[in-house]
Design an enzyme around this catalytic site. Structure first.
Site, PDB file in Angstrom:
ATOM      1  N   SER A 258       0.830  -1.202   0.000  1.00 49.97           N
ATOM      2  CA  SER A 258       0.000   0.000   0.000  1.00 49.97           C
ATOM      3  C   SER A 258       0.866   1.252   0.000  1.00 49.97           C
ATOM      4  O   SER A 258       1.973   1.268   0.556  1.00 49.97           O
ATOM      5  CB  SER A 258      -0.865  -0.022   1.263  1.00 49.97           C
ATOM      6  OG  SER A 258      -1.411   1.246   1.523  1.00 49.97           O
TER       7      SER A 258
ATOM      8  N   LYS B 134       2.053  -3.781   6.559  1.00 53.73           N
ATOM      9  CA  LYS B 134       2.410  -3.688   5.131  1.00 53.73           C
ATOM     10  C   LYS B 134       3.928  -3.539   4.988  1.00 53.73           C
ATOM     11  O   LYS B 134       4.549  -4.174   4.135  1.00 53.73           O
ATOM     12  CB  LYS B 134       1.685  -2.511   4.469  1.00 53.73           C
ATOM     13  CG  LYS B 134       0.180  -2.708   4.313  1.00 53.73           C
ATOM     14  CD  LYS B 134      -0.145  -3.852   3.352  1.00 53.73           C
ATOM     15  CE  LYS B 134      -1.629  -4.115   3.228  1.00 53.73           C
ATOM     16  NZ  LYS B 134      -1.948  -5.411   2.590  1.00 53.73           N
TER      17      LYS B 134
ATOM     18  N   TYR C 276      -1.773  -1.444  11.102  1.00 53.43           N
ATOM     19  CA  TYR C 276      -2.084  -1.941   9.749  1.00 53.43           C
ATOM     20  C   TYR C 276      -0.972  -1.553   8.777  1.00 53.43           C
ATOM     21  O   TYR C 276      -0.434  -2.397   8.035  1.00 53.43           O
ATOM     22  CB  TYR C 276      -3.427  -1.362   9.273  1.00 53.43           C
ATOM     23  CG  TYR C 276      -3.603  -1.416   7.778  1.00 53.43           C
ATOM     24  CD1 TYR C 276      -3.994  -2.596   7.148  1.00 53.43           C
ATOM     25  CD2 TYR C 276      -3.350  -0.298   6.974  1.00 53.43           C
ATOM     26  CE1 TYR C 276      -4.126  -2.646   5.767  1.00 53.43           C
ATOM     27  CE2 TYR C 276      -3.477  -0.344   5.602  1.00 53.43           C
ATOM     28  CZ  TYR C 276      -3.870  -1.525   5.009  1.00 53.43           C
ATOM     29  OH  TYR C 276      -3.979  -1.573   3.639  1.00 53.43           O
TER      30      TYR C 276
HETATM   31  N1  UFG Z   1     -12.596  10.921   3.659  1.00 56.86           N
HETATM   32  C1  UFG Z   1     -13.613  11.796   4.001  1.00 56.86           C
HETATM   33  N2  UFG Z   1     -14.762  11.262   4.506  1.00 56.86           N
HETATM   34  C2  UFG Z   1     -14.950   9.927   4.683  1.00 56.86           C
HETATM   35  C3  UFG Z   1     -13.902   9.048   4.332  1.00 56.86           C
HETATM   36  C4  UFG Z   1     -12.731   9.589   3.831  1.00 56.86           C
HETATM   37  O1  UFG Z   1     -13.479  13.005   3.871  1.00 56.86           O
HETATM   38  O2  UFG Z   1     -16.019   9.533   5.162  1.00 56.86           O
HETATM   39  C5  UFG Z   1     -11.358  11.477   3.095  1.00 56.86           C
HETATM   40  C6  UFG Z   1     -10.123  11.162   3.913  1.00 56.86           C
HETATM   41  O3  UFG Z   1      -9.963  12.145   4.908  1.00 56.86           O
HETATM   42  C7  UFG Z   1      -9.047  11.171   2.852  1.00 56.86           C
HETATM   43  C8  UFG Z   1      -9.765  10.685   1.580  1.00 56.86           C
HETATM   44  O4  UFG Z   1     -11.133  10.876   1.832  1.00 56.86           O
HETATM   45  O5  UFG Z   1      -8.603  12.471   2.649  1.00 56.86           O
HETATM   46  C9  UFG Z   1      -9.512   9.233   1.272  1.00 56.86           C
HETATM   47  O6  UFG Z   1      -9.818   8.476   2.421  1.00 56.86           O
HETATM   48  P1  UFG Z   1      -9.934   6.890   2.383  1.00 56.86           P
HETATM   49  O7  UFG Z   1     -10.257   6.422   3.770  1.00 56.86           O
HETATM   50  O8  UFG Z   1     -10.857   6.466   1.298  1.00 56.86           O
HETATM   51  O9  UFG Z   1      -8.491   6.468   1.947  1.00 56.86           O
HETATM   52  P2  UFG Z   1      -7.112   6.729   2.698  1.00 56.86           P
HETATM   53  O10 UFG Z   1      -6.277   7.510   1.753  1.00 56.86           O
HETATM   54  O11 UFG Z   1      -7.242   7.186   4.069  1.00 56.86           O
HETATM   55  O12 UFG Z   1      -6.727   5.213   2.829  1.00 56.86           O
HETATM   56  C10 UFG Z   1      -5.722   4.663   2.160  1.00 56.86           C
HETATM   57  C11 UFG Z   1      -5.998   3.164   1.953  1.00 56.86           C
HETATM   58  C12 UFG Z   1      -5.804   2.391   3.224  1.00 56.86           C
HETATM   59  C13 UFG Z   1      -4.543   2.822   3.899  1.00 56.86           C
HETATM   60  C14 UFG Z   1      -4.600   4.292   4.209  1.00 56.86           C
HETATM   61  C15 UFG Z   1      -3.443   4.764   5.052  1.00 56.86           C
HETATM   62  O13 UFG Z   1      -7.312   2.954   1.483  1.00 56.86           O
HETATM   63  O14 UFG Z   1      -5.728   1.023   2.918  1.00 56.86           O
HETATM   64  O15 UFG Z   1      -4.609   4.941   2.959  1.00 56.86           O
HETATM   65  O16 UFG Z   1      -3.759   5.934   5.715  1.00 56.86           O
HETATM   66  F1  UFG Z   1      -4.330   2.187   5.046  1.00 56.86           F
END
Ligand code: UFG
Length: 340
Positions: free
Chosen positions: A125, A154, A150
């Protein structure tokens, strides 16, 4: 014909990879313990392909079961997805994550090695890069200390694979570092199926649009980005699946340039949370109920991929547009709700 074992093959990414592998001429053995998914996607895969697939219902933490699986099937390459993936849960219960995610991978490599399967692909990831100012990130960018157990699993699994490749003659490894996989298969027969309240953006959006959730919270609009919301590299799930086919082919055709290789799997384009929300509204012709909420802990401000190495070495490139991908995510949600 070469056979690929897909551990965690009934899950979101595993099911899409299974479809692309079979459609590219591979045989696939799907293995899953269904601890974090039901049969929906596995059934969807069989429907898309119009055939039955070998399914091994096993937990890779059981080393004897892993061994039996490799003794039963002649496996040319293994793609290891089977792992827990909820960042928040991993903070609350680290032993669950270290126990499951590390042990299962150790068992998979051990059984593969014992039975002469030399090609191992690990699903890593972009989280391994952490917060960095040097964007986009290349495979050479330094990994930052993990911000969750988590994320740490990775990093450790990457290291386990690297060390095994170094130590054991004939073992080859590829780690694919995914950015943000989203969307669903164009058939709408497989897609993301989170249990409980979705932690990720796109399933939260589609569930809000369908009426399962009241309101999407946008976590923070005061980041140092053009519109104040976080930037991510959203990669279409089918494009992502095809990167696996390219990587497996590189391994089984002995085209690797080193015994252990790492590739970024992203589009190379940063998209803000706000941009993603407005694109979803526009392409699907609807209005989403959302509000600005405080920042979420452990979110990085911005991350996107330098894809030059994946493009040139894997001969792979993301092809689907954000619009197509967000339309596919919505089609899948509607199908789940029986509205299409
Ligand atoms: N976000 C929102 N509202 C939500 C969910 C997410 O505003 O309800 C925002 C988050 O703050 C972020 C973006 O949308 O800015 C993406 O969020 P995600 O949760 O979809 O994805 P992430 O980038 O946080 O997650 C990714 C991978 C995970 C990994 C993580 C590490 O999907 O597997 O990065 O932080 F672990």
């Amino acid at each position: 014909m070469k056979t690929v074992l897909v551990s965690g093959g009934a899950g979101y990414i595993g099911s899409h990879v299974t479809v692309e592998l079979i459609q590219s001429g591979y045989d696939v053995v799907v293995a899953d313990n269904f601890s974090n998914c039901d049969r929906t996607c596995f059934n969807g895969v069989e429907k898309i392909l119009d055939r039955k697939l070998p399914l091994e219902e096993i937990d890779f933490c059981d080393s004897k079961a892993a061994d039996r699986l490799f003794a039963t099937h002649k496996i040319d390459a293994v793609i290891h997805f089977a792992a827990f993936k909820a960042v928040g849960e991993s903070v609350a219960d680290p032993l669950k994550y270290y126990g499951n995610n590390l042990e299962s991978f150790v068992n998979v490599i051990g059984a593969a090695r014992k039975h002469g399967c030399s090609n191992i692909l690990f699903s890593s990831s972009a989280t391994v890069y952490g917060e960095t100012d040097k964007l986009p990130v290349t495979e050479q960018s330094e990994r930052q200390p993990a911000t969750s157990p988590y994320g740490n699993t990775k990093q450790i699994c990457e290291d386990i694979l690297r060390d095994c490749v170094k130590a054991y003659e004939g073992i080859h490894g590829i780690a694919l570092r995914y950015f943000n996989p989203i969307g669903a298969h164009p058939s709408a027969l497989i897609g993301e199926l989170p249990r409980g309240v979705p932690a990720n953006l796109v399933p939260y959006i589609t569930q809000t649009a369908i009426g399962k959730r009241e309101c999407l919270s946008i976590f923070g609009n005061d980041y140092p980005t053009p519109d104040g919301t976080c930037l991510r590299d959203y990669i279409d799930i089918v494009d992502l699946a095809r990167a696996h086919v390219a990587a497996v082919t590189r391994m089984v055709d002995s085209k690797m340039k080193a015994d252990y290789e790492i590739f970024n799997v992203g589009t190379g384009k940063p998209v803000s949370v706000m941009e993603l929300v407005t694109t979803f509204e526009k392409v699907n012709n609807l209005k989403l109920n959302y509000r600005i909420a405080p920042r979420r802990a452990v979110d990085v401000t911005a991350i996107w991929a330098d894809t030059a190495v994946a493009n040139s070495e894997l001969g792979w490139k993301a092809t689907r547009t954000l619009e197509e991908t967000l339309a596919s995510a919505w089609a899948w949600e509607k199908r789940l709700a029986g509205k299409e």
